[in-house]
Design a protein around this motif. Structure first.
Motif, PDB file in Angstrom:
ATOM      1  N   LYS A 136      49.114  51.043-128.323  1.00  0.00           N
ATOM      2  CA  LYS A 136      49.162  50.915-126.865  1.00  0.00           C
ATOM      3  C   LYS A 136      48.362  51.994-126.142  1.00  0.00           C
ATOM      4  N   VAL A 137      47.788  52.898-126.910  1.00  0.00           N
ATOM      5  CA  VAL A 137      47.025  53.984-126.292  1.00  0.00           C
ATOM      6  C   VAL A 137      45.647  53.479-125.876  1.00  0.00           C
ATOM      7  N   THR A 138      45.242  53.819-124.651  1.00  0.00           N
ATOM      8  CA  THR A 138      43.897  53.462-124.191  1.00  0.00           C
ATOM      9  C   THR A 138      43.198  54.722-123.681  1.00  0.00           C
ATOM     10  N   ALA A 139      41.917  54.584-123.356  1.00  0.00           N
ATOM     11  CA  ALA A 139      41.164  55.727-122.844  1.00  0.00           C
ATOM     12  C   ALA A 139      41.836  56.317-121.607  1.00  0.00           C
ATOM     13  N   ASP A 140      42.506  55.470-120.824  1.00  0.00           N
ATOM     14  CA  ASP A 140      43.165  55.963-119.616  1.00  0.00           C
ATOM     15  C   ASP A 140      44.228  57.016-119.914  1.00  0.00           C
ATOM     16  N   ASP A 141      44.811  56.967-121.108  1.00  0.00           N
ATOM     17  CA  ASP A 141      45.825  57.966-121.460  1.00  0.00           C
ATOM     18  C   ASP A 141      45.252  59.367-121.572  1.00  0.00           C
ATOM     19  N   PHE A 142      43.933  59.448-121.737  1.00  0.00           N
ATOM     20  CA  PHE A 142      43.316  60.759-121.930  1.00  0.00           C
ATOM     21  C   PHE A 142      42.649  61.280-120.667  1.00  0.00           C
ATOM     22  N   VAL A 143      42.786  60.517-119.578  1.00  0.00           N
ATOM     23  CA  VAL A 143      42.163  60.907-118.317  1.00  0.00           C
ATOM     24  C   VAL A 143      43.239  61.105-117.251  1.00  0.00           C
ATOM     25  N   PHE A 144      43.054  62.124-116.407  1.00  0.00           N
ATOM     26  CA  PHE A 144      43.982  62.380-115.303  1.00  0.00           C
ATOM     27  C   PHE A 144      43.163  62.644-114.050  1.00  0.00           C
ATOM     28  N   THR A 145      43.482  61.903-112.987  1.00  0.00           N
ATOM     29  CA  THR A 145      42.673  62.038-111.775  1.00  0.00           C
ATOM     30  C   THR A 145      43.392  62.818-110.672  1.00  0.00           C
ATOM     31  N   GLY A 146      44.570  63.310-110.984  1.00  0.00           N
ATOM     32  CA  GLY A 146      45.401  63.941-109.957  1.00  0.00           C
ATOM     33  C   GLY A 146      44.937  65.299-109.466  1.00  0.00           C
ATOM     34  N   LEU A 147      43.949  65.880-110.157  1.00  0.00           N
ATOM     35  CA  LEU A 147      43.458  67.179-109.679  1.00  0.00           C
ATOM     36  C   LEU A 147      42.268  67.026-108.735  1.00  0.00           C
ATOM     37  N   ALA A 148      41.820  65.798-108.524  1.00  0.00           N
ATOM     38  CA  ALA A 148      40.626  65.587-107.696  1.00  0.00           C
ATOM     39  C   ALA A 148      40.886  65.856-106.222  1.00  0.00           C
ATOM     40  N   LYS A 149      42.130  65.672-105.817  1.00  0.00           N
ATOM     41  CA  LYS A 149      42.477  65.821-104.404  1.00  0.00           C
ATOM     42  C   LYS A 149      43.058  67.211-104.156  1.00  0.00           C
ATOM     43  N   ALA A 150      42.686  67.795-103.023  1.00  0.00           N
ATOM     44  CA  ALA A 150      43.225  69.115-102.677  1.00  0.00           C
ATOM     45  C   ALA A 150      44.724  69.030-102.450  1.00  0.00           C
ATOM     46  N   GLY A 151      45.446  70.044-102.848  1.00  0.00           N
ATOM     47  CA  GLY A 151      46.860  70.147-102.540  1.00  0.00           C
ATOM     48  C   GLY A 151      47.028  70.448-101.050  1.00  0.00           C
ATOM     49  N   ASN A 152      48.229  70.217-100.538  1.00  0.00           N
ATOM     50  CA  ASN A 152      48.490  70.447 -99.120  1.00  0.00           C
ATOM     51  C   ASN A 152      48.831  71.913 -98.869  1.00  0.00           C
ATOM     52  N   THR A 153      47.941  72.610 -98.160  1.00  0.00           N
ATOM     53  CA  THR A 153      48.150  74.043 -97.895  1.00  0.00           C
ATOM     54  C   THR A 153      48.664  74.306 -96.491  1.00  0.00           C
ATOM     55  N   SER A 154      49.089  73.261 -95.813  1.00  0.00           N
ATOM     56  CA  SER A 154      49.651  73.437 -94.461  1.00  0.00           C
ATOM     57  C   SER A 154      51.077  73.944 -94.575  1.00  0.00           C
ATOM     58  N   ASN A 155      51.201  75.128 -95.068  1.00  0.00           N
ATOM     59  CA  ASN A 155      52.524  75.720 -95.240  1.00  0.00           C
ATOM     60  C   ASN A 155      52.397  77.234 -95.130  1.00  0.00           C
ATOM     61  N   ILE A 156      53.483  77.903 -95.280  1.00  0.00           N
ATOM     62  CA  ILE A 156      53.498  79.338 -95.028  1.00  0.00           C
ATOM     63  C   ILE A 156      52.674  80.143 -96.014  1.00  0.00           C
ATOM     64  N   ILE A 157      52.676  79.776 -97.252  1.00  0.00           N
ATOM     65  CA  ILE A 157      51.845  80.554 -98.182  1.00  0.00           C
ATOM     66  C   ILE A 157      50.406  80.045 -98.169  1.00  0.00           C
ATOM     67  N   LYS A 158      50.176  78.995 -97.408  1.00  0.00           N
ATOM     68  CA  LYS A 158      48.818  78.476 -97.259  1.00  0.00           C
ATOM     69  C   LYS A 158      48.169  78.216 -98.615  1.00  0.00           C
ATOM     70  N   ALA A 159      48.960  77.678 -99.488  1.00  0.00           N
ATOM     71  CA  ALA A 159      48.460  77.478-100.852  1.00  0.00           C
ATOM     72  C   ALA A 159      49.200  76.312-101.490  1.00  0.00           C
ATOM     73  N   ALA A 160      48.618  75.786-102.556  1.00  0.00           N
ATOM     74  CA  ALA A 160      49.261  74.698-103.287  1.00  0.00           C
ATOM     75  C   ALA A 160      48.859  74.763-104.745  1.00  0.00           C
ATOM     76  N   VAL A 161      49.797  74.393-105.597  1.00  0.00           N
ATOM     77  CA  VAL A 161      49.517  74.291-107.031  1.00  0.00           C
ATOM     78  C   VAL A 161      49.703  72.824-107.425  1.00  0.00           C
ATOM     79  N   THR A 162      48.711  72.240-108.057  1.00  0.00           N
ATOM     80  CA  THR A 162      48.819  70.865-108.549  1.00  0.00           C
ATOM     81  C   THR A 162      48.707  70.898-110.068  1.00  0.00           C
TER      82      THR A 162
END
Lengths: 210, 210, 210, 210, 210, 210
Positions: D45-71
């Motif tokens: 059931k493993v496909t190439a998609d299992d080895f790819v992650f696209t969630g780091l492409a978008k900036a995290g939301n820094t509209s907060n007090i520490i003005k930072a985000a970790v993804t």
């Protein structure tokens, strides 16, 4: 009386400390594999037979083009090695036989020649080539992950045992990886510098598509 | 307002990064064991009690022939150490008591004397003997897999804690391995040079057959 | 005659197989450290004394503000544990004594209470708090790298042994890391949300600058 | 004919040796976690998609007090890294943003600055401070388990990738561990030397109780 | 021109990335051993001969009382396996020959029978006995640190290769550890339940003192 | 007074426990390499600069036939990662550029695309092909030891960071291993099924002999 007491003591000592001790972990191949191997067969069902494998006693069939055969005793064939950090394989090389260039992604290998002579070698990251012709009783080590090969160096059949430093060493044969699957010819050519005609010829031979 | 924002941020930060983070893996002893240990208890059900074990507080029963007792806190007794690379055991030695020659196939050991004096030692692969009598507060290390023993060296009871470098160190007591099971007397004699009479005498005492 | 032959055989067997076998690796502290530990002392110079450490027998000096002391038996103090995967430390806690919040970057810990009662706890990556008051003979495990502390929970002195899963576990006391060095107050405040007055007060107390 | 023979041979060779070979172990997140990671998804059931992650492409939301985000792209978000010894995370730091002092209990980290400038540092067990301001393209390493931080050092946004030496590195933010849970103020104060007012102020801000 | 460019590129690519890459670490036996093995021989001086060992080609001398011989190819004899996680040994068993009960403190073993038949077995921590008579081509696995033995099961000579999961597996022969050194008879008797006469008899035979 | 006492205590606490603690092990590249890495630089001489590497900030030179460049930050270039289990490399791919098929014998890899689009893929031991075109911010993982490649998939330059799970991952480019050294054409052909003309053509291009 004294004897009974010792007996009792040791019984207690052993039964309390060893319930559930894991000396070994014979693979339950029905269980889901994990990064460290398969779940363990219940100890109560383990017998001496779990630690013995007879599948290497018979020669592999070398009536084929490479005149060679590999018979593995990895965890899939020999569940007793699960979690124990090693496994074996048998190599049969008819005259002219060759084990094509390959790597074991997860293990180093020591080869023992049982019969005949074998020319074997590996290539390092620094692109140095280490080749030797070894004879009955000689051993040669191939460091983890590096490209290596074995070829019959004599006129009679050769047999060898490969000892591997993992129960699940993997095996990637370069020619098959390049030409025996659906990786497109365009990508093969681009990433290996091989000519289109050569790639297509070998794809046809080795069953590749694309 | 500022505060709520920090709170919100950290909540987001933590909840996104720490969902399913594995800091520990309290053993679910109902799960199948694997080469690296037991599956983890669901984190939501883990409480502080999972990380505490009170079974070493009470002295083991030394009213027996070896006048000694071993109380383990291995993963089977203390599931909180699963996957964490260490475990403990308590040793009670009445006057004259002895922990017979044994090995831990999967761990090194450091012994701490809590009360009394203990003569302890181990034998190396090079067949060197390292023996010392150690006292309250002293510690001694026994390298992985080597034969070692502990004997009360004083007139009063001795207590010690053994710290082991695995949650599942194993314990193989030589006398019990030789004489307390169904390994045939013929094989025991052949593989140890012991006399038949000696083997049969101890097999009778320690419950061995064959 | 037979006896001499056995003797001869085993001598040969042992001398050929065991020359240079490494069962242990007592640290040569003059040698350069490496990622796996220190180089080994020459086996010929190793004696039983190398495997014994007496420095935990004496109580640490708790005549200080935290009313506590830590006495380590890590590889630096006890070279015999080099390469063996574990080490120990002794904790002395006078009434009111506390081992401040700290981590061991390279080891899990199991604490054994030898005298008195101790309130101990750790905080997980998921920010859960696991706190318990444990008594003489009880043990508690602190998973690798997590913030934890120990505080005397009774009216008399408490003593404990900490067993650690590395010969070189490291120790990072949070208060000292924040306030006892030259990390600027501005950076401390920015990265901890602490007030400037608080940071400066503790920097003054704990010897920090900047 | 020759071609068919090669094909047949390699088919046999591969099918016999590679059935059940484990090159990778894409996490089946429904399976129970274990000390070495999650059980593997069935290879079929493993496909190439299992080895790819696209969630780091978008900036995290820094509209907060520490003005930072970790993804994070740890095993929980990116099951393909299960058992492979590494993972990643994305850091977004708006002007003035900061990733508060924290540790990864189970991994070392290398940070790559993609945009802007970052002042980063860590504190060792020996209480030495190592701080540098690094710029686009520079990298900095933070050894396993040690307290470290990252702060935007410029006037524009900064972005960085953190590479971690474990699929499940953990993350313990000191301020949140001290003030964002139910560890009592009394214990926090006793184990950190912080003033009661300071602790209560930050507990209120960060959602702590007790 | 194109060719020269490829050549140039790959030269640059390789020379920059591979300088000092460690694919292997042939032991420099003059260097101090460490917990992970010996320092590496300078790569420039490494040749194919470093990866080959011919010492197992010749039968060991079985003209002795146990009618058996062990010929090791551990790191001390075969420096090429340093750091690679495996090693080998050759077993020769004349008719009636036996490899006495022993452990490898640092390795699991897989035995391959090359000639003849061998009765082999091991004993677990739970004191179970696993014994089998195996024949030419059969293999049997002995988990790390457990007592095991091999005895010729036929009328002709037997030969076997032992594959071990460490370059430095160690070897502790129980009889020799008990009777072939200066461990006092009193301690041997106390820790094994053996009779004084038996201990003294074997100490005399095996060269032990005390 | 109180303050001085705390200061004194912590000074004692720290100085006794942390002398010689190993949090990190910056490589002394003059020391002999070992199986676990290089010996450590003396801690007193370590500065923040040892943990920073600026060599990835500049683009590699892609004015060559493969229109690509790899810039490593392995232990040889960045001694600060010694013993810490990870390293990085920068990939520059001009339009049409490609990183030829290669393996890292000692590491898994996660690739982060910083600019442009990249078609990347790997081949498993089971001979399955996993190929994807990934874009800025996407990441892809390549399991240890398996053949993989990266090719620019767009019209503009692409940049990526490769994160590797070892300070010394190795790099074996298949084309260079086959055609860029002195492995004889006869052996290459025999072990890869390639035609003589193809082998000789690429040996001429890539600088191979024999």
């Amino acid at each position: 009386m004294k004897m009974l007491q010792i007996l009792f003591l040791l019984f207690i000592l052993l039964s309390s400390t060893n319930a559930l001790v894991q000396d070994f972990c014979v693979a339950n191949m029905k269980g889901p594999d994990g990064p460290a191997g398969y779940p363990c067969k219940t100890e109560a069902k383990v017998t001496a037979d779990d630690f013995v494998f007879t599948g290497l006693a018979k020669a592999g069939n070398t009536s084929n083009i490479i005149k060679a055969a590999v018979t593995p005793a990895f965890v899939a064939q020999f569940p007793g090695v699960n979690g124990l950090g090693l496994s074996l394989a048998r190599l049969d090389l008819a005259p002219g036989g060759v084990i094509p260039l390959h790597t074991h992604p997860g293990a180093s290998e020591v080869l023992v020649v049982l019969h005949g002579s074998i020319t074997a070698g590996f290539i390092s990251s620094a692109n140095s080539v280490y080749v030797k012709t070894i004879h009955k009783g000689d051993i040669m080590v191939f460091p983890q992950g590096l490209l290596h090969f074995q070829a019959n160096a004599g006129r009679k059949s050769a047999i060898a045992i490969a000892s591997l430093s993992s129960p699940n060493p993997g095996l990637q044969i370069t020619a098959f990886a390049l030409f025996g699957n659906n990786l497109t010819s365009a990508l093969v050519e681009k990433t290996t510098f091989l000519d289109d005609a050569q790639v297509k010829k070998l794809k046809a031979i080795l069953g590749g598509t694309g």
